[in-house]
Design a protein around this motif. Structure first.
Motif, PDB file in Angstrom:
ATOM      1  N   THR A   1      57.731  54.920 -22.577  1.00  0.00           N
ATOM      2  CA  THR A   1      59.197  54.893 -22.422  1.00  0.00           C
ATOM      3  C   THR A   1      59.834  54.657 -23.794  1.00  0.00           C
ATOM      4  N   PRO A   2      61.126  54.988 -23.927  1.00  0.00           N
ATOM      5  CA  PRO A   2      61.794  54.728 -25.218  1.00  0.00           C
ATOM      6  C   PRO A   2      61.628  53.277 -25.675  1.00  0.00           C
ATOM      7  N   GLU A   3      61.685  52.351 -24.738  1.00  0.00           N
ATOM      8  CA  GLU A   3      61.543  50.937 -25.108  1.00  0.00           C
ATOM      9  C   GLU A   3      60.128  50.649 -25.606  1.00  0.00           C
ATOM     10  N   GLN A   4      59.130  51.243 -24.939  1.00  0.00           N
ATOM     11  CA  GLN A   4      57.744  51.070 -25.393  1.00  0.00           C
ATOM     12  C   GLN A   4      57.524  51.743 -26.747  1.00  0.00           C
ATOM     13  N   ILE A   5      58.166  52.898 -26.938  1.00  0.00           N
ATOM     14  CA  ILE A   5      58.029  53.619 -28.207  1.00  0.00           C
ATOM     15  C   ILE A   5      58.533  52.731 -29.350  1.00  0.00           C
ATOM     16  N   GLU A   6      59.677  52.090 -29.129  1.00  0.00           N
ATOM     17  CA  GLU A   6      60.236  51.182 -30.142  1.00  0.00           C
ATOM     18  C   GLU A   6      59.216  50.094 -30.499  1.00  0.00           C
ATOM     19  N   ARG A   7      58.614  49.504 -29.472  1.00  0.00           N
ATOM     20  CA  ARG A   7      57.626  48.434 -29.735  1.00  0.00           C
ATOM     21  C   ARG A   7      56.373  48.978 -30.425  1.00  0.00           C
ATOM     22  N   ALA A   8      55.931  50.155 -29.966  1.00  0.00           N
ATOM     23  CA  ALA A   8      54.694  50.723 -30.506  1.00  0.00           C
ATOM     24  C   ALA A   8      54.863  51.092 -31.984  1.00  0.00           C
ATOM     25  N   VAL A   9      55.982  51.714 -32.303  1.00  0.00           N
ATOM     26  CA  VAL A   9      56.207  52.130 -33.685  1.00  0.00           C
ATOM     27  C   VAL A   9      56.356  50.900 -34.585  1.00  0.00           C
ATOM     28  N   LYS A  10      57.057  49.888 -34.068  1.00  0.00           N
ATOM     29  CA  LYS A  10      57.207  48.668 -34.865  1.00  0.00           C
ATOM     30  C   LYS A  10      55.839  48.026 -35.129  1.00  0.00           C
ATOM     31  N   ALA A  11      54.996  47.990 -34.097  1.00  0.00           N
ATOM     32  CA  ALA A  11      53.669  47.388 -34.266  1.00  0.00           C
ATOM     33  C   ALA A  11      52.847  48.168 -35.291  1.00  0.00           C
ATOM     34  N   LEU A  12      52.943  49.491 -35.209  1.00  0.00           N
ATOM     35  CA  LEU A  12      52.191  50.304 -36.172  1.00  0.00           C
ATOM     36  C   LEU A  12      52.733  50.090 -37.591  1.00  0.00           C
ATOM     37  N   ALA A  13      54.056  49.997 -37.709  1.00  0.00           N
ATOM     38  CA  ALA A  13      54.664  49.775 -39.030  1.00  0.00           C
ATOM     39  C   ALA A  13      54.223  48.429 -39.596  1.00  0.00           C
ATOM     40  N   ASP A  14      54.122  47.427 -38.724  1.00  0.00           N
ATOM     41  CA  ASP A  14      53.683  46.106 -39.180  1.00  0.00           C
ATOM     42  C   ASP A  14      52.251  46.165 -39.718  1.00  0.00           C
ATOM     43  N   VAL A  15      51.405  46.905 -39.021  1.00  0.00           N
ATOM     44  CA  VAL A  15      50.024  47.071 -39.485  1.00  0.00           C
ATOM     45  C   VAL A  15      50.021  47.741 -40.859  1.00  0.00           C
ATOM     46  N   LEU A  16      50.833  48.776 -40.969  1.00  0.00           N
ATOM     47  CA  LEU A  16      50.894  49.528 -42.221  1.00  0.00           C
ATOM     48  C   LEU A  16      51.352  48.641 -43.383  1.00  0.00           C
ATOM     49  N   ARG A  17      52.322  47.815 -43.081  1.00  0.00           N
ATOM     50  CA  ARG A  17      52.873  46.975 -44.147  1.00  0.00           C
ATOM     51  C   ARG A  17      51.860  45.969 -44.675  1.00  0.00           C
ATOM     52  N   ARG A  18      50.878  45.655 -43.818  1.00  0.00           N
ATOM     53  CA  ARG A  18      49.847  44.714 -44.268  1.00  0.00           C
ATOM     54  C   ARG A  18      48.761  45.396 -45.112  1.00  0.00           C
ATOM     55  N   GLU A  19      48.823  46.758 -45.190  1.00  0.00           N
ATOM     56  CA  GLU A  19      47.810  47.476 -45.970  1.00  0.00           C
ATOM     57  C   GLU A  19      48.098  47.338 -47.459  1.00  0.00           C
ATOM     58  N   PRO A  20      47.088  47.077 -48.248  1.00  0.00           N
ATOM     59  CA  PRO A  20      47.309  47.108 -49.696  1.00  0.00           C
ATOM     60  C   PRO A  20      47.691  48.521 -50.110  1.00  0.00           C
ATOM     61  N   GLY A  21      48.728  48.630 -50.932  1.00  0.00           N
ATOM     62  CA  GLY A  21      49.150  49.954 -51.405  1.00  0.00           C
ATOM     63  C   GLY A  21      50.260  50.558 -50.578  1.00  0.00           C
ATOM     64  N   ALA A  22      50.516  49.972 -49.385  1.00  0.00           N
ATOM     65  CA  ALA A  22      51.562  50.551 -48.530  1.00  0.00           C
ATOM     66  C   ALA A  22      52.928  50.027 -48.951  1.00  0.00           C
TER      67      ALA A  22
ATOM     68  N   HIS B   1      61.614  51.360 -38.799  1.00  0.00           N
ATOM     69  CA  HIS B   1      60.509  50.441 -39.083  1.00  0.00           C
ATOM     70  C   HIS B   1      59.531  50.882 -40.166  1.00  0.00           C
ATOM     71  N   MET B   2      59.349  52.183 -40.361  1.00  0.00           N
ATOM     72  CA  MET B   2      58.247  52.598 -41.224  1.00  0.00           C
ATOM     73  C   MET B   2      58.512  52.245 -42.680  1.00  0.00           C
ATOM     74  N   PRO B   3      57.482  51.767 -43.348  1.00  0.00           N
ATOM     75  CA  PRO B   3      57.658  51.404 -44.760  1.00  0.00           C
ATOM     76  C   PRO B   3      57.854  52.650 -45.630  1.00  0.00           C
ATOM     77  N   ALA B   4      58.384  52.419 -46.806  1.00  0.00           N
ATOM     78  CA  ALA B   4      58.576  53.521 -47.744  1.00  0.00           C
ATOM     79  C   ALA B   4      57.249  54.213 -48.013  1.00  0.00           C
ATOM     80  N   GLY B   5      57.316  55.510 -48.251  1.00  0.00           N
ATOM     81  CA  GLY B   5      56.095  56.253 -48.547  1.00  0.00           C
ATOM     82  C   GLY B   5      55.539  56.980 -47.347  1.00  0.00           C
ATOM     83  N   CYS B   6      55.956  56.576 -46.145  1.00  0.00           N
ATOM     84  CA  CYS B   6      55.563  57.325 -44.948  1.00  0.00           C
ATOM     85  C   CYS B   6      56.503  58.515 -44.793  1.00  0.00           C
ATOM     86  N   ARG B   7      55.933  59.643 -44.401  1.00  0.00           N
ATOM     87  CA  ARG B   7      56.764  60.826 -44.156  1.00  0.00           C
ATOM     88  C   ARG B   7      56.396  61.417 -42.812  1.00  0.00           C
TER      89      ARG B   7
END
Lengths: 391, 391
Positions: free
Chosen positions: B370-391, B306-312
């Protein structure tokens, strides 16, 4: 050693009492030295039921990290309990500590700078001196009589003092209880001088005839930081105490608490709350009072029966200790090895003085021996004394 | 207010993480912020049996005052346990503490004077900074890479430093594990410079594939003060940790311990000893490892997905945390409220720097979801990140 110690570490010394207790823990010694509550008073059955219930009903919460302030229902219990003795306390002012010794450490950390003047009673609780000393205060001892510290003497000492540490109820080591008049005068004079008070109250519930006068904190809540403990009414091995702070002081004490140990074991907090929530202490503490009162009576009778002329002592109306003064010229520390040879032990009083130790004093605990043992122990000590030249 | 605060109290501030956790504890938030072990890993049945046994077989001892050093059989267990990882430790060097946070407070009390230089990693454990700060050190951060602090940089910082605080195994916050070569070089360079080391090891048992290299303390016992904890392998609510000190340093730490809380609750010490004495951890810890490894795998997969490019990020080989770096120009603290709005939380990395915070870093815990919650949490965070200008 490549390690460089902090200057404060040089102020730390092995506890004299601890070293004395090691000597006196030989098998067969009748010890009046220790300040340990009688294990016969521990509510083992109630503890067992509470532990079982906590681990059955809330294991995930009882075993997890928890709030630094303490377990909310226990803080509420403390506030309600203190209201019964006239203190107006909000649960938000209560900080649960890992024994009240930790309360002493936290307040010292937050209030003492190097060279700060700190006032204590003459004599005072040794554990407080040990908690304060690492923060490098200048400790001054305020003169006292049998009713407690002398309010009229306070102004000679109070200038720029950070606080005055007092133990009004059945003090360790003297067993004395501050009178109503003395409390009123002390609080008034402290107010006039702008001198904050630390009120330590581990023994207040252990009265034998009538409850002690109301705490200092009930007379001026903003100027008194109050310390309480479950060690003497339940069990010390749980290490559970609390402090009640004026609202302006609370946040810094809380931050010091976080840095010190994050929080007091919540497992222990929940167990104790489970034990005491339904009025258990109202039933349990009277049985401790009755037990200790009988032991106090036994020691008073034995002292009157056996001690040679020239010995003087108080008769405590609560708590755990007699305080005795030897005939002129005798030194309690020099006496101790002879007493141990005779199978009996006590704590020399000199350890309890912040300055100018009075070497003719000693502390006798009456709570760990049976009345029959007390009779034998006091007689043995009296026999030792009678063999002293000058006694 | 008549109360005058010590200067050190001005160094105390509310824990940033604590404040963040309050925000993130809203119902419905998928939190990757907390550093809490999974309560599913708590050995409730073993705790229940041990509590029952301790209160049945030794209630008077478990509820009474006890030795400041700790419960002797538990100290012996710790020494034997550490021998398995190559440390030569005598039980007399083990001091049981009220959580390893207390170990940090005690060593700071004994080793730090006002203005003393103290070295930490970049970044470092926030709780250590909180424990050290009240003693008013000058804290310096030693540069590091993915293998840990850089030994070659040490001489620039070591002059008259009191110690270097390091967390070699699955560090909080970065999750990194110091390599064998790095450990050897660090110990050698510290020896050359006469620089004592504090080795904090709460996570060492939580390895997923192979055990970490031997601890620093196994390489130079006299120059390393070692801290351990039962919080991550049993349960943090018991507040049980320990330190292992070079013999020359032990007495002062013991005296500081006495002044701090007399002793760690012996009830808790006896229960834990009862739980672990027969090899329980050898059976129990592998189940925690398997649980956390599956969660680590879920988070790695979700980050890759899920994480956008530029995240490490790193991929930790043990412990509880991923450490992530945002695309250039993004600030984790500014991102947090947006993440919370989207139902997900983390800890901005800036809190973990003693100086020059790197604002593009954040810490993600994988052990409480849980692994299932982790999947949702990371996706939600990635979505937030993708909405950031510059991300």
């Amino acid at each position: 050693m490549t390690w460089t110690l902090a200057r404060r570490a040089e102020r730390m010394n092995p506890s004299i009492i601890r070293e004395i207790l090691k000597v006196t823990e030989k098998p067969g010694i009748l010890s009046m030295a220790g300040g340990l509550p009688s294990p016969d008073s521990f509510p083992v059955e109630a503890m067992r039921a509470a532990s079982e219930k906590v681990l059955r009903e809330a294991p995930r919460e009882a075993l997890q990290y928890a709030a630094s302030e303490g377990y909310a229902p226990l803080r509420e219990w403390v506030a309600a309990h203190l209201a019964q003795q006239g203190q107006q306390v909000q649960p938000g002012q209560v900080l649960i500590t890992t024994g009240s010794q930790q309360g002493l450490d936290l307040l010292a950390k937050v209030l003492i700078d190097q060279g700060s003047r700190v006032l204590v009673e003459t004599p005072t609780y040794l554990g407080a001196l040990q908690a304060f000393s690492p923060y490098e205060p200048e400790i001054a001892a305020v003169p006292s009589d049998d009713e407690g510290p002398l309010p009229d003497a306070l102004s000679d000492y109070a200038r720029s003092a950070r606080f005055f540490y007092v133990l009004p109820n059945f003090q360790n080591p003297t067993g004395r209880c501050m009178s109503e008049a003395r409390r009123a005068a002390l609080v008034k004079e402290a107010q006039r001088l702008g001198l904050p008070l630390i009120e330590d109250n581990p023994y207040g519930d252990l009265w034998f005839d009538t409850p002690p006068p109301a705490p200092l904190a009930s007379r001026d809540a903003d100027n008194v930081l109050y310390l309480g403990s479950f060690s003497k009414v339940l069990a010390p091995g749980l290490r559970l105490g609390y402090l009640v702070a004026p609202p302006g002081l609370y946040p810094k004490l809380l931050q010091a608490k976080q840095a010190a140990d994050l929080h007091t074991p919540v497992f222990n907090q929940r167990i104790v709350h489970e034990v005491i929530r339904d009025g258990f202490l109202d039933r349990h503490v009277p049985s401790i009072r009755a037990r200790y009162a009988a032991q106090r009576d036994a020691m008073r009778a034995a002292l009157e029966r056996h001690m040679p002329a020239g010995c003087r002592w108080n008769t405590p109306s609560g708590g755990m200790f007699f305080w005795m003064r030897l005939p002129p010229g005798l030194d309690a520390m020099a006496l101790l090895p002879k007493a141990v040879d005779a199978g009996v032990a006590f704590v020399p009083g000199a350890a309890f003085y912040a300055s100018e130790p009075q070497t003719d004093t000693l502390r006798l605990s009456f709570v760990t021996l049976t009345p029959e043992q007390i009779e034998r122990a006091v007689k043995a000590l009296a026999d030792v004394l009678r063999r002293e030249p000058g006694a």
